[in-house]
Design an enzyme around this catalytic site. Sequence first.
Site, mmCIF file in Angstrom:
data_model
loop_
_atom_site.group_PDB
_atom_site.id
_atom_site.type_symbol
_atom_site.label_atom_id
_atom_site.label_comp_id
_atom_site.label_asym_id
_atom_site.label_seq_id
_atom_site.Cartn_x
_atom_site.Cartn_y
_atom_site.Cartn_z
ATOM 1 N N ASP A 126 0.867 -1.182 0.000
ATOM 2 C CA ASP A 126 0.000 0.000 0.000
ATOM 3 C C ASP A 126 0.904 1.231 0.000
ATOM 4 O OD1 ASP A 126 -2.027 1.792 0.127
ATOM 5 O OD2 ASP A 126 -2.783 1.179 2.086
ATOM 6 N N ALA A 127 1.349 1.592 -1.196
ATOM 7 C CA ALA A 127 2.349 2.656 -1.346
ATOM 8 C C ALA A 127 1.799 3.914 -2.004
ATOM 9 C CB ALA A 127 3.526 2.133 -2.168
ATOM 10 N N LYS A 128 0.668 3.769 -2.701
ATOM 11 C CA LYS A 128 0.001 4.890 -3.384
ATOM 12 C C LYS A 128 0.986 5.692 -4.238
ATOM 13 C CE LYS A 128 -3.575 5.140 0.157
ATOM 14 N NZ LYS A 128 -2.977 4.158 1.108
ATOM 15 N N ARG A 129 1.759 4.988 -5.062
ATOM 16 C CA ARG A 129 2.721 5.620 -5.934
ATOM 17 C C ARG A 129 2.031 6.134 -7.202
ATOM 18 N NH1 ARG A 129 5.386 5.048 -1.638
ATOM 19 N NH2 ARG A 129 7.544 4.386 -1.610
#
Length: 273
Positions: A94-97
């Site tokens: 869950d990095a939301k890159r």
Amino acid sequence: MNSQQLIDQIKKKQSVLCVGLDTDLDKVPKHLLTLEDPIFEFNKAIIDATHKYAVAYKPNTAFYEAYGIKGWQALEKTINYLNTNYPEVFTIADAKRGDIGNTSSRYAKAFFEDLGFDSVTIAPYMGKDSIEPFLAFAGKFTIMLALTSNPGAFDFQTQKVDGVELYKKVLETSKSWENSDQLMYVVGATKAEYLAEIRKIVPDAFLLVPGVGAQGGSVDDVFKYGSNANAGLLINSSRGIIYASAEEDFAETAALEAKKLQEQMAVHLQKLS
């Protein structure tokens, strides 16, 4: 992991539970703080206790990056532990890159190849050329933010553009991208009433649904509005499971909370079979 393997796990465990590993040293049981790597030891205990009920795990990378190199090493140890001991579970970074093409390629390489995650969350604001580099990795999934569970989601996501809500335009547009069959979408459980509209646009895709538990989302509502023939859901709970107890019984208590959610999910999954 491919979609069918994930579907098989859902059927086997009668669960669509994703456990969010948002590990915060201010919240873990105090006795763990004397250990060399308390973040990993906490994660390991939670995973061992809950894997019977969960089909996915989702470390939020911010909780690891906040501790610098030691946090990143704990994240690496966590994903290695999952891949070695529970290779059947689906793993989500869950990095939301999301950035221009060459940068997105590097992000994708970091999470898919170096760390070995099955999927990564991404933000679509920069459009096609920021997403397709992630989709170029065969056998990996890109989980795109669609309609999130936070109050600020209404600032942009539900605003109308040419008479259509922005989140719907994002969903429709994403279907035209190369390898779009490797897309999943984030839809907050606190927006459950929107799930029926989302299913009209992406009927076959998996939806990652955070917001159940501490944020007040309902498993029943998520299934009612968001499931498809294969369930098509990964329902995430983080704080409600991993911080159910701050005592030495934290892992056992987490397992009890995970089991409660799994049992709720099984009722709905049995109706789909």
